[in-house]
Design a protein around this motif. Structure first.
Motif, mmCIF file in Angstrom:
data_model
loop_
_atom_site.group_PDB
_atom_site.id
_atom_site.type_symbol
_atom_site.label_atom_id
_atom_site.label_comp_id
_atom_site.label_asym_id
_atom_site.label_seq_id
_atom_site.Cartn_x
_atom_site.Cartn_y
_atom_site.Cartn_z
ATOM 1 N N GLN A 1 6.384 -27.631 13.718
ATOM 2 C CA GLN A 1 5.062 -27.195 14.177
ATOM 3 C C GLN A 1 3.962 -27.692 13.242
ATOM 4 O O GLN A 1 2.911 -28.145 13.688
ATOM 5 C CB GLN A 1 5.004 -25.660 14.285
ATOM 6 C CG GLN A 1 5.885 -25.082 15.370
ATOM 7 C CD GLN A 1 5.513 -25.583 16.751
ATOM 8 O OE1 GLN A 1 4.339 -25.739 17.082
ATOM 9 N NE2 GLN A 1 6.504 -25.866 17.567
ATOM 10 N N GLU A 2 4.196 -27.617 11.930
ATOM 11 C CA GLU A 2 3.208 -28.110 10.963
ATOM 12 C C GLU A 2 2.964 -29.606 11.149
ATOM 13 O O GLU A 2 1.824 -30.075 11.120
ATOM 14 C CB GLU A 2 3.696 -27.853 9.530
ATOM 15 C CG GLU A 2 3.629 -26.415 9.107
ATOM 16 C CD GLU A 2 4.204 -26.198 7.711
ATOM 17 O OE1 GLU A 2 4.277 -27.167 6.920
ATOM 18 O OE2 GLU A 2 4.595 -25.059 7.423
ATOM 19 N N ARG A 3 4.036 -30.351 11.336
ATOM 20 C CA ARG A 3 3.892 -31.801 11.495
ATOM 21 C C ARG A 3 3.203 -32.152 12.808
ATOM 22 O O ARG A 3 2.432 -33.114 12.866
ATOM 23 C CB ARG A 3 5.247 -32.483 11.376
ATOM 24 C CG ARG A 3 5.743 -32.412 9.946
ATOM 25 C CD ARG A 3 7.053 -33.057 9.736
ATOM 26 N NE ARG A 3 7.442 -32.933 8.324
ATOM 27 C CZ ARG A 3 8.634 -33.173 7.879
ATOM 28 N NH1 ARG A 3 9.586 -33.562 8.703
ATOM 29 N NH2 ARG A 3 8.910 -33.028 6.604
ATOM 30 N N LEU A 4 3.459 -31.379 13.848
ATOM 31 C CA LEU A 4 2.775 -31.618 15.120
ATOM 32 C C LEU A 4 1.284 -31.335 14.989
ATOM 33 O O LEU A 4 0.455 -32.068 15.536
ATOM 34 C CB LEU A 4 3.384 -30.762 16.235
ATOM 35 C CG LEU A 4 4.740 -31.230 16.759
ATOM 36 C CD1 LEU A 4 5.317 -30.200 17.732
ATOM 37 C CD2 LEU A 4 4.628 -32.587 17.419
ATOM 38 N N ARG A 5 0.935 -30.274 14.246
ATOM 39 C CA ARG A 5 -0.492 -29.982 14.023
ATOM 40 C C ARG A 5 -1.136 -31.120 13.239
ATOM 41 O O ARG A 5 -2.236 -31.561 13.557
ATOM 42 C CB ARG A 5 -0.661 -28.657 13.279
ATOM 43 C CG ARG A 5 -0.553 -27.433 14.164
ATOM 44 C CD ARG A 5 -0.991 -26.171 13.432
ATOM 45 N NE ARG A 5 -0.073 -25.780 12.377
ATOM 46 C CZ ARG A 5 1.030 -25.078 12.555
ATOM 47 N NH1 ARG A 5 1.360 -24.669 13.755
ATOM 48 N NH2 ARG A 5 1.798 -24.760 11.525
ATOM 49 N N ALA A 6 -0.451 -31.592 12.202
ATOM 50 C CA ALA A 6 -0.984 -32.691 11.397
ATOM 51 C C ALA A 6 -1.148 -33.942 12.254
ATOM 52 O O ALA A 6 -2.153 -34.648 12.144
ATOM 53 C CB ALA A 6 -0.070 -32.975 10.200
ATOM 54 N N LEU A 7 -0.185 -34.206 13.113
ATOM 55 C CA LEU A 7 -0.275 -35.366 13.996
ATOM 56 C C LEU A 7 -1.473 -35.228 14.935
ATOM 57 O O LEU A 7 -2.207 -36.201 15.154
ATOM 58 C CB LEU A 7 1.015 -35.518 14.811
ATOM 59 C CG LEU A 7 1.045 -36.652 15.831
ATOM 60 C CD1 LEU A 7 0.852 -38.001 15.143
ATOM 61 C CD2 LEU A 7 2.340 -36.618 16.619
ATOM 62 N N GLY A 8 -1.680 -34.033 15.461
ATOM 63 C CA GLY A 8 -2.842 -33.801 16.321
ATOM 64 C C GLY A 8 -4.145 -34.082 15.599
ATOM 65 O O GLY A 8 -5.061 -34.692 16.157
ATOM 66 N N GLU A 9 -4.232 -33.663 14.335
ATOM 67 C CA GLU A 9 -5.443 -33.916 13.541
ATOM 68 C C GLU A 9 -5.635 -35.413 13.316
ATOM 69 O O GLU A 9 -6.756 -35.920 13.399
ATOM 70 C CB GLU A 9 -5.351 -33.180 12.205
ATOM 71 C CG GLU A 9 -5.409 -31.671 12.350
ATOM 72 C CD GLU A 9 -5.087 -30.938 11.053
ATOM 73 O OE1 GLU A 9 -4.913 -31.609 10.005
ATOM 74 O OE2 GLU A 9 -4.995 -29.702 11.094
ATOM 75 N N VAL A 10 -4.559 -36.117 13.026
ATOM 76 C CA VAL A 10 -4.648 -37.568 12.809
ATOM 77 C C VAL A 10 -5.104 -38.258 14.094
ATOM 78 O O VAL A 10 -5.965 -39.143 14.061
ATOM 79 C CB VAL A 10 -3.294 -38.135 12.331
ATOM 80 C CG1 VAL A 10 -3.276 -39.653 12.401
ATOM 81 C CG2 VAL A 10 -2.995 -37.661 10.914
#
Length: 64
Positions: free
Chosen positions: A28-37
């Protein structure tokens, strides 16, 4: 013996649940980070489009 198997199965289930939860949080954290990128990439693309339009307009003015 049956009690031990049941206890071991319960311990295994708790460990698996804990690991699943931990890995789920990481995902979930990595998906959020990907969304921000991806949002930043979209912003940069929009800025590049504006720059290209400005350069194209300036070029047309100079050539005319």
């Amino acid at each position: 013996p049956l009690g031990q198997v049941s206890e071991l199965a319960e311990q295994l289930e708790e460990r698996l649940f804990h690991r699943y939860g931990f890995h789920n949080e990481l995902i979930q954290e990595r998906l959020r980070a990907l969304g921000e990128v991806l949002e930043r990439v979209e912003e940069v693309q929009a800025e590049l489009r504006r720059i290209c339009c400005t350069v194209e307009a300036a070029y047309q003015e100079l050539c005319l």
